[in-house]
Structures are given as C-alpha cells and as structure tokens.
Design an enzyme around this catalytic site. Structure first.
Site, short mmCIF file in Angstrom:
data_model
loop_
_atom_site.label_atom_id
_atom_site.label_comp_id
_atom_site.label_asym_id
_atom_site.label_seq_id
_atom_site.Cartn_x
_atom_site.Cartn_y
_atom_site.Cartn_z
N LYS A 1 0.84 -1.21 0.00
CA LYS A 1 0.00 0.00 0.00
C LYS A 1 0.87 1.25 0.00
O LYS A 1 2.07 1.18 0.31
CB LYS A 1 -0.94 -0.02 1.21
CG LYS A 1 -0.25 -0.09 2.55
CD LYS A 1 -1.23 -0.45 3.66
CE LYS A 1 -0.52 -0.47 5.00
NZ LYS A 1 -1.40 -0.95 6.06
N ARG B 1 -11.17 -1.02 14.92
CA ARG B 1 -11.10 -0.29 13.65
C ARG B 1 -12.00 -1.04 12.67
O ARG B 1 -13.21 -0.96 12.77
CB ARG B 1 -9.65 -0.19 13.17
CG ARG B 1 -9.45 0.73 12.01
CD ARG B 1 -8.00 0.85 11.57
NE ARG B 1 -7.47 -0.41 11.03
CZ ARG B 1 -6.26 -0.54 10.48
NH1 ARG B 1 -5.44 0.52 10.44
NH2 ARG B 1 -5.85 -1.69 10.01
N TYR C 1 14.75 31.86 3.36
CA TYR C 1 13.49 32.52 3.73
C TYR C 1 13.52 32.94 5.19
O TYR C 1 14.02 32.20 6.05
CB TYR C 1 12.32 31.57 3.53
CG TYR C 1 11.91 31.41 2.09
CD1 TYR C 1 11.58 32.51 1.30
CD2 TYR C 1 11.84 30.14 1.52
CE1 TYR C 1 11.20 32.35 -0.03
CE2 TYR C 1 11.46 29.97 0.21
CZ TYR C 1 11.15 31.08 -0.57
OH TYR C 1 10.77 30.92 -1.86
C1 LIG Z 1 -0.56 -1.77 6.78
C2 LIG Z 1 -1.08 -3.03 7.20
C3 LIG Z 1 -0.23 -4.14 7.37
C4 LIG Z 1 1.26 -4.04 7.25
O1 LIG Z 1 1.78 -3.48 8.43
P1 LIG Z 1 3.33 -3.39 8.76
O2 LIG Z 1 3.40 -3.03 10.16
O3 LIG Z 1 3.87 -2.34 7.86
O4 LIG Z 1 3.93 -4.70 8.45
C5 LIG Z 1 -0.82 -5.35 7.65
N1 LIG Z 1 -2.15 -5.46 7.80
C6 LIG Z 1 -2.99 -4.43 7.68
C7 LIG Z 1 -4.45 -4.63 7.86
C8 LIG Z 1 -2.49 -3.17 7.39
O5 LIG Z 1 -3.31 -2.15 7.28
#
Ligand SMILES: *Cc1c(COP(=O)(O)O)cnc(C)c1O
Length: 699
Positions: A362, A459, A591
């Site tokens: 992601k 969540r 700046y």
């Molecule tokens: C982002 C995510 C992961 C991966 O998490 P990491 O800590 O980066 O390994 C796994 N499962 C879900 C549901 C996530 O949202």
C-alpha cells in the site's frame, strides 16, 4: 450539445500520407490493372505531399509566422536534408554520379535522390511563402496560385500549353534550370499558404467531407482525361488538387484535437527511409530467390516495403521517445532490490515453511514504488500474495502484470464490485452491513473476499464475539469467502500489559476461527500477523503473514523488540549539490533570513525541499545530511525545492556532488528510524510522505 470524437487527426493522417508516398514509388496495383494503378498512385496518392506541405504551413502560421519559429524549422529541415543526402549517397554512387553542375542543381532544386526533392521544395517554398505572407494572405495566395498555374503548365498540362511556341520556349528555359516544376517555387508555396489560411477556416465537417469526395471525383476525371490525351509531362499537379486539399484539410481540422509526436516522427522516417527499404526488399528477394512473389507481384512488393518501412521507423521513433531524463538528476530514491529479496528470505525463514508471505504494497509500497517492488518480488518467486489499501492500487498492480492474490485492505465502493471480479481482486469485508451491500451489488457474480475480524483494535472488522453476524455473512449468496484475518494494534510494544493485550487478540482470533470451523464453515486462509507480529511473536499456524515495513528492511521505530531480524534497508534518498556559497559572519540566508552565519561559512544548496518529504523546520530538528562520507548540518528553513547545508568543515564540495538524505555514504549512515524520529514521525509515516515527484532508481 453534440459530443464529437476528436483526436490528433492532423498528425494521424500523416501516416496515411506516408503510405501513399510508398504507393507512388511501388505501384501496388501495377500488376493487376493499369488504370486502377494510375488512379491510385498518380491521382489519389498525389494528395500526400501537398498534405505534408499544408500541415507545415499550418503549424508555422499558428500564432503568427514568427521569425524564430521559421528559423528553427528551416534549420531542422536543412539538417534532415543533409543527413538524407549522405544516407542516399551510396545509391547515388551505384547509379553513377552526375556532373558537378548537375549535382548542384539537384541539391538546390530537384533533390539528390528521387524522393528528396521534397526538402529543397519545403525550404525554398517556406522562404517564398514567408516573404509573400508579409503582405497579407489576400496578396500572397493569388500570387502563389499564379505560380502554381505556371507549374501546372510544365506538369500535367504540358502537352496542351506547349503547342504555343513562345510558351514552349519559356518552359524550355525553366527546364534547363530544374527538371520539374513540382518544386519550391511553383508547387510548395500555394500549399504552405493554404495551410496557413486554414487557421481561419471553419467549414462544417460533413460539408468538408462531401467537398473532398466531390473534388476528388473531378480531379480523377481530370487525371483520366489528361492521361487519355497523353499530355502529361509529369503527374504531380492537377487543377483540382488545391481544391481537393482544402476540403480534406478542413475535414481533418474539424475533428483535430491535440498532437501526436510519434506519428509525426514515424511518418517523416517512413518518407525518408522507404527508398532504402525498396532496395532491401529487392535485394532480399533476390537472395532468397523469391523475386516472383516479392518483386513481380507489385501488391506484395508494396506491402513488404510498407511493413518494413513502418517497422524500422516505428523502432527508431520508439528509441527517440524512450529517452527519459536521468532519475539521478536532482533528488531521487535509490531502491536496492537485492536487499528487498534478502528481506523476503529472512522473513520467510521467520514465519516458517507453511505460512505464506503476503507483501503489503500500500501507499506505493511505502514509498518504494509499488510496481518496481511487486515485479521484483514476483520474479523472485517466493511471494505469491499482495495486499494494498484500495482498488486503484490493486488495479495498478494487475496492469503491471502482477499475478496471484491481491487483497484490498480498505474500503471499496460496493457499486464498483464489478471491477473486483474483472481484475480478480480480493476485497476485505469490513463489517456485516458492508457484506450485505457487497453481496447485493454483485448481481450474481461471486466476489472473492476475506473477512476482517475485530479482535480489539476497534477499527475494521466484525467483532470476533459476534458469531451470529459471521454466520449470516457466510450465508450471503454472492460472497466467496476465501479467508479471515485480524490486525494487532500493540504488537510493536514489549510492555507487559501490551504483550498481554496482543495475546488476548490472538486468542480471540483463533477462538472465533475454530468455532466457525466447528460449525462446518470453510474459513479459508487465515492471517493476523503484520511485521511486528512476525518480529515479536513466535511462528503461527496461519496461512499468511502480511508484512509491510519489515519487508523494506526497517522498523517502525527504535523501541526494543523480541528478535532483531537481519533485514537490510531497501531505500536510500540522494540529492545533488546545486552550488556552493560563501558567507561572511553576520550574513543571513534563506526565507525569513532564518540562518545567520556566525563564522565565515561555506553553504551548499541541495536540491531537496519540503516538497520532497522533509519537514520545513528540519534544521530545528537537528537535521543532518551526508556529504563526502561526513555529516553536515542543515541550516535555515527548508524551501519547497531546496535546502541549505553548512559544509564549512567538508573539503571540495562543489555543484553536482551527491548528498545523502537517508542511507549510507562511506562510513557514515543515516538510518530511516532515526531520521523519522527526528522529524517526529514513525518510519512508515516518513516513507509514505516522500514527495511524489522523487523518481526511482533501481540498484
Ligand atoms: C498496513 C497493514 C499491514 C502491514 O503493516 P506493517 O506493520 O507495515 O507490516 C498489515 N495489515 C494491515 C491490515 C495493514 O493495514
């Protein structure tokens, strides 16, 4: 309002015109019907060159004939002509070189090879048209038309006008200077100026098309009459050709939108190269002994030459288009794919042989480039499942040729579930209400899903205790439940109460899975560990571990862990020194004059700013970069695209040097965890916030 389909038709038609030119030189219908071949190559295909002239005139006149634009065009065309002259020189030698005087004549008027007359014609024609157009098109067009008529007398109508002795004498003089009247003086100016005039036309599309067909008919009749009379000295020019061209051009213009530079390059290359391709096809046919098919059959000959010409031109044009700017120019991400594949092996070892590694890609693979990362993983062959946050990220991977499971961890509109089945993407069911919507929207198609189980994070997911809800979801008609998963929310902590909470989450997950299985339901692939679930828990009897941050070789933060894995950072960030400045004590920089030199100071300007992902107040956070293997403090406020670094204590820093924002430089190292902490972030957050404009460079 009616919607019109529009595309770069002016540029697209160049390809047809290029094909016509090949036809003129290969006579495709020659071996079946002479009259048909005459019509096709000596009448219809004669629109090709006037068309090239008209588009040139059109683009030159667009925005007013500018001298600079003209100069650039003339220079470019001259260069192209020069290259072509050399390109065809071997064939000139083969054919026997003419005298010096004849060579000059050809160079400036007739072209040094049979198709190259176009270049001197455009060059001369442009100069004449430009001169004429200074006095307005109302003056220029009639003058050009008169020149065309004179040219016509020396071309298709020669046999008619030459019956008058004084006229014949004039043409004799003309032909002592040039071989044809189809040149830059009599032929090109009219079409160039008609192209310029087309900027003001606004004919209706249907009228233009009908006008084109009608004038083409008349021109065809004209051509056949002239041919029958046997008066044509040459057959490039007809009385009705300019009229035909006006209608054709206004038709193309009426649906023209945008430009296509590749089509331009290809058509020009085809024009340039096709005589060589004719030579190659002929030579090739002789060598393989297929003269009957490839030469005698003129249609096949034409097709062979066309295919070869377009292929070679397409290839060459492709080479030109492939040239992209060097990613290592101003600021870039360096992606170490060896480190990535190493991390996969380490993580796989950790989760055990029966558990698959689901790579979490992601947010553009945490800033590492989702496609680059996914392709590298697919090539390695260990990872066969991927997770992303949304449908768009999933489709991006499929389009890039990524196979295997792709799980969307976040929300997808139920109305877009057809895209899930179209791309074979697995969706997370976030709760019961969503499951119902998804099943309703599916319209009979089974949607592959994994059920999210909420074990305490509060969540996403169906509460692990609500077994009735889970049962109802399993009964929905259109969901194909391929898996169940949960997510841990304090697995990165080793505090006793956090460890206890994590174990409770794990316990809840297994309990609900086992109960559903006991009720005879097929729970599919089960998974709950993310990176810290792998790092801080023992191996689990699961089907997957969904690993993100650890895959990229870093930890979310510097807190202690159960087990330090031998993972390697995949990403480094580099930038260039733009220049070096010297400041006297008391002088300020940047700046808000936020930096003030206390001593004689050497400042390097780096091409990395807050648009690239560092906080504006990075200096106030003790920000450092690496240069020549040494640490240098960032000073002043970050700009959007630049930052200032104090390099007083580093020798020989100069413009173009590479500086390191993140990663290793010699013995010095900036770790992602430290950099993120300095910026008040966790590593995941820092990586996701990198500027979208930072290009990727694979190692
Ligand atoms: C982002 C995510 C992961 C991966 O998490 P990491 O800590 O980066 O390994 C796994 N499962 C879900 C549901 C996530 O949202």
């Amino acid at each position: 309002m009616k919607k019109h389909r529009s595309f770069p038709s002016l540029d697209h038609f160049r390809l047809t015109a290029a094909l016509f030119v090949i036809a003129i030189h290969t006579s495709p219908l020659g071996s079946c019907n002479e009259a048909a071949d005459f019509w096709f190559t000596r009448v219809l295909a004669r629109i090709a060159v006037p068309y090239f002239l008209m588009v040139s005139g059109y683009f030159l006149a667009k925005g007013g004939w500018q001298k600079e634009k003209m100069k650039r065009f003339l220079l470019k065309t001259s260069l192209l002509y020069l290259v072509s002259v050399f390109l065809y020189f071997p064939l000139n030698i083969y054919a026997g070189l003419p005298t010096f005087g004849e060579t000059l004549k050809r160079l400036f008027f007739d072209g040094t090879f049979y198709h190259l007359w176009y270049f001197p014609a455009v060059l001369t024609g442009c100069v004449i048209s430009y001169g004429l157009s200074r006095m307005g098109l109302r003056f220029a067009l009639p003058v050009a038309a008169v020149l065309y008529l004179i040219g016509l007398g020396g071309d298709s109508y020669f046999g008619i006008v030459a019956v008058f002795p004084p006229v014949q004498a004039i043409y004799k003089l003309i032909f002592s200077l040039f071989q044809y009247t189809r040149n830059g003086i009599f032929f090109a100016p009219l079409f160039l100026l008609l192209g310029a005039a087309a900027l003001k036309w606004n004919f209706e599309k249907r009228i233009s098309f009908a006008g084109f067909l009608f004038s083409l008919c008349i021109m065809s009749i004209e051509g056949f009459i002239l041919r029958h009379m046997g008066v044509q000295r040459h057959d490039s020019m007809y009385l009705f050709l300019p009229i035909c061209m006006m209608f054709l051009f206004s038709f193309l213009l009426s649906r023209n939108n945008g430009e296509n530079k590749t089509a331009r390059s290809i058509s020009m290359l085809v024009y340039l190269l096709h005589p060589w391709m004719i030579v190659f096809v002929r030579a090739g046919a002789k060598i393989i002994g297929m003269e009957n098919l490839l030469i005698q059959n003129q249609m096949v000959h034409f097709l062979a030459v066309s295919i070869l010409s377009f292929s070679v031109s397409g290839f060459l044009a492709g080479l030109r288009c492939c040239r992209k700017p060097d990613p290592a120019a101003r600021a870039w991400r360096e992606i170490d794919l060896k480190a990535l594949q190493h991390n996969v092996r380490i993580l796989k070892e950790q989760i055990g042989p029966d558990c698959g590694l689901m790579a979490v890609l992601k947010a553009d693979a945490y800033g590492h480039g989702a496609v680059i990362t996914a392709r590298s993983l697919q090539k390695q062959g260990i990872v066969k499942a991927f997770a992303v946050a949304c449908l768009a990220e999933a489709i991006q991977l499929r389009r890039a040729g990524i196979r295997g499971t792709i799980l969307v961890l976040g929300y997808t509109l139920p109305s877009e579930c057809y895209l899930l089945s179209k791309w074979r993407i697995t969706q997370t069911v976030v709760d019961e209400a969503y499951a119902v919507q998804l099943s309703d929207a599916a319209q009979g198609k089974k949607i592959p899903v994994h059920l999210a189980i909420d074990t305490g994070m509060n969540r996403l997911g169906v509460p692990s205790t609500d077994l009735n809800a889970l049962h109802r979801i399993f009964k929905l008609p259109n969901l194909e439940i391929q898996g169940m998963f949960s997510h841990l929310c304090v697995s990165d902590s080793l505090l006793p109460e956090d460890v206890a909470f994590t174990l409770e989450q794990v316990n809840r997950f297994y309990t609900s899975v086992l109960k559903l299985q006991a009720d005879g339901l097929e729970t599919g692939k089960i998974h709950f560990q993310a990176s810290y679930g792998v790092i801080n828990l023992p191996a689990q009897p699961c089907d997957f571990a969904r690993v993100g941050i650890a895959l990229y070789g870093v930890y979310s933060h510097n807190s202690p862990v159960q087990r330090k894995l031998d993972i390697w950072p995949v990403l480094s960030l580099r930038t260039r020194v733009v220049l070096v400045k010297h400041l006297q004590p008391g002088e300020t920089a940047g700046y808000g004059r936020a930096f003030c030199a206390r001593r004689t100071t050497k400042l390097a300007v780096l091409s990395f700013g807050y648009a690239d992902g560092l906080p504006r107040d990075f200096a106030g956070m003790n920000g450092m970069v690496l240069l020549h293997g040494k640490r240098a403090p960032v000073v002043g406020k970050l700009c959007m695209d630049q930052m200032l670094v104090d390099v007083t204590d580093i020798d020989d820093v100069k413009g173009g040097d590479v500086a390191t924002i993140l990663g290793r430089d010699g013995a010095a190292l900036i770790r992602a965890e430290d950099l993120a902490e300095q910026c008040g972030m966790i590593t995941n957050e820092f990586l996701c916030c990198l500027g979208a404009r930072l290009p990727y460079r694979n190692l």
